[in-house]
Design an enzyme around this catalytic site. Sequence first.
Site, PDB file in Angstrom:
ATOM      1  N   THR A   1     -39.284   5.518  -0.533  1.00 45.34           N
ATOM      2  CA  THR A   1     -38.711   4.357   0.133  1.00 45.34           C
ATOM      3  C   THR A   1     -37.197   4.369  -0.033  1.00 45.34           C
ATOM      4  O   THR A   1     -36.658   5.034  -0.917  1.00 45.34           O
ATOM      5  CB  THR A   1     -39.244   3.052  -0.461  1.00 45.34           C
ATOM      6  OG1 THR A   1     -38.631   2.820  -1.748  1.00 45.34           O
ATOM      7  CG2 THR A   1     -40.752   3.075  -0.616  1.00 45.34           C
ATOM      8  N   ASP A   2     -36.514   3.608   0.793  1.00 42.57           N
ATOM      9  CA  ASP A   2     -35.104   3.352   0.541  1.00 42.57           C
ATOM     10  C   ASP A   2     -35.002   2.439  -0.678  1.00 42.57           C
ATOM     11  O   ASP A   2     -35.995   1.918  -1.182  1.00 42.57           O
ATOM     12  CB  ASP A   2     -34.435   2.732   1.770  1.00 42.57           C
ATOM     13  CG  ASP A   2     -32.949   3.071   1.851  1.00 42.57           C
ATOM     14  OD1 ASP A   2     -32.335   3.316   0.797  1.00 42.57           O
ATOM     15  OD2 ASP A   2     -32.406   3.063   2.970  1.00 42.57           O
ATOM     16  N   TRP A   3     -33.795   2.216  -1.133  1.00 37.64           N
ATOM     17  CA  TRP A   3     -33.565   1.584  -2.435  1.00 37.64           C
ATOM     18  C   TRP A   3     -33.750   0.057  -2.375  1.00 37.64           C
ATOM     19  O   TRP A   3     -33.207  -0.608  -1.503  1.00 37.64           O
ATOM     20  CB  TRP A   3     -32.161   1.919  -2.907  1.00 37.64           C
ATOM     21  CG  TRP A   3     -32.027   3.150  -3.757  1.00 37.64           C
ATOM     22  CD1 TRP A   3     -31.255   3.266  -4.873  1.00 37.64           C
ATOM     23  CD2 TRP A   3     -32.652   4.427  -3.599  1.00 37.64           C
ATOM     24  NE1 TRP A   3     -31.376   4.537  -5.407  1.00 37.64           N
ATOM     25  CE2 TRP A   3     -32.227   5.264  -4.643  1.00 37.64           C
ATOM     26  CE3 TRP A   3     -33.565   4.951  -2.676  1.00 37.64           C
ATOM     27  CZ2 TRP A   3     -32.660   6.584  -4.804  1.00 37.64           C
ATOM     28  CZ3 TRP A   3     -33.998   6.271  -2.819  1.00 37.64           C
ATOM     29  CH2 TRP A   3     -33.542   7.061  -3.868  1.00 37.64           C
TER      30      TRP A   3
END
Length: 608
Positions: free
Chosen positions: A322-324
């Site tokens: 996932t993105d952060w």
Amino acid sequence: MPGRAYSKRGTAAGPAGTVTVVDGPPYRNARLPVAVRVEDLLHRMTLPEKAGLLFHTMVGIGPAGSLAPDDPDAGLLSAAEMVRGRRMSHFNLLGTAGPADLARWHNRLQELAASTRLGIPVTVSSDPRHAYSANPNTAALAGAFSVWPEPLGMAATRDAALVRGWADVIRQEYAAVGIRVALHPQADLATEPRWPRTLGTFGEDAGLAAELVRAYVGGLQGPVLGPDGVAAMVKHFPGGGATHDGEDPHFRYGREQVYPGGRFADHLRPFVAALDAGCSQVMLGYGMPRDTGYEEVGFSFNRDVVGGLLRRRMGFGGIVCTDWGVLTGAAFRGQVRPARAWGLERLSPAQRARRVLDAGADQIGGEAVPGLVVDLVRTGQVGVGRLDASVRRVLREKFTLGLFDRPYVDPDRAARVVGCARFRAAGLAAQRACVTLLSNAAPDRPAHLPLRPGLRIWCDGMDPAVVARDGRVVARPADADVAILRLQAPYDHRPGQFEAFFHAGSLEFAAGEMARVLAIAAAVPTVVDVYLDRPAVLPRLAAGVDALVVSFGVGDEALMDVLAGRAAPRGRLPFDLPRSSAAVRAGRPDVAFDTADPVFRFGHGLTY
């Protein structure tokens, strides 16, 4: 440690930086197939050790390459807490240092990991750090690394071989200091001109972006990813450019991805190229799709997009991250950032973690809460088999990269490799190559390019010492034969320590700034360079100055080399430049080249 033969119980000393197994568990035996080593280690791991592998977060660096302590104000935990306490082993490096200190820091981090029960080595990643970008949320300043144009600039060269060579330099510099995962390239299409992440893309055209993404992945990883490669985490699947009103999904008001032109498939083309090139990892976007048939939740939680599209239909078997910051909110320097759990804002962090795993992702970026996954398994909400599927992928890459067998790097070699003269010269040549000349004055005008030697020059936004190599710098436009101005593409200035770094909003220069530039141009022949981190509305500027240049992350030295004729401009626009804000608003954000009557079209560029 490098410089001496490293040894520990169950090993014998080998070449510097290596660990050669004599006796010990099969996962330590470099002669065995990776699949055998993965299964042996997997079955030795406890549930908390497995859960720790599923988190990939930020870590700081201390003075002289030391391990940084906790930094509550920045929301950073110490490496000791994350490695020993939370069994984590994937970290995105924040900050920078000299090459030798970066290498020493990396080795200390690996020594910390080696002291744990199973000695699973750390994988260090990085956002882009080879250009002039000033947004610390998406990239790092180059520091000691060689400096190249932004990806948009490389797209302006239209040179796949140059892009592959650029990525190979990044590979060598990263690997020298122990960075083994690149949180790039950005394979998004820049179809919404106002989007603040345009700078990191390869432009608006799907075919060109696909060609350059393929070359970039090849340069980072090599023909087959191995101990000398750097894994590419291609982002932001399934493409982040089709944003509503050009806003970014880091923020709630920019969370929607919209496709009124029905061009969802166009945005997949660069990712297909990345997968064809063998990319090892994919990062999911923050956005949530609207009116596509896919569930209207953020892509990190979207089973149809991750499990259905990416895994099954596109056949991707590597690591999906996932993105952060999609699980928990965070406070940074006094500013609260909510979790980017778009469409699932009412769920708890644990429920969001379950949705991520159910969707098919392997790792959760920017988070350090493996206890959530432990609890999900212990309460029967997530099966051990599901956990093991992701752990296998993560371990496989660590073995493939050779981290179990060569965990350390040589600080002396890092100092020789990073930012060496050859790499810096190559970066400077690429900067020259991306300079794009949009219009040029009549040959009898002083501002006609290339500039004649010996002119009196007034400059703005440049280092006068660099300009002085090609003329006499004067203090007032009235005393000059030619004026040279470097301008930043326009954007709306927004408040906050985080949001202010995202250049969004208007693409038109403020009235006062335009009047200032045009007044100078009326008084003296004028050359203007605009740093395009997004397309800009430039018709008045194009009509009012003698020569108009655009660039994409170019230093003063490289620009003056082109203006003075030591190098010819070779760049071609990687997107259309719109005629007005109204034309941009009328365009469909998922459709390339969809603004009416652009001032300059994709591919435009003059030379001499």
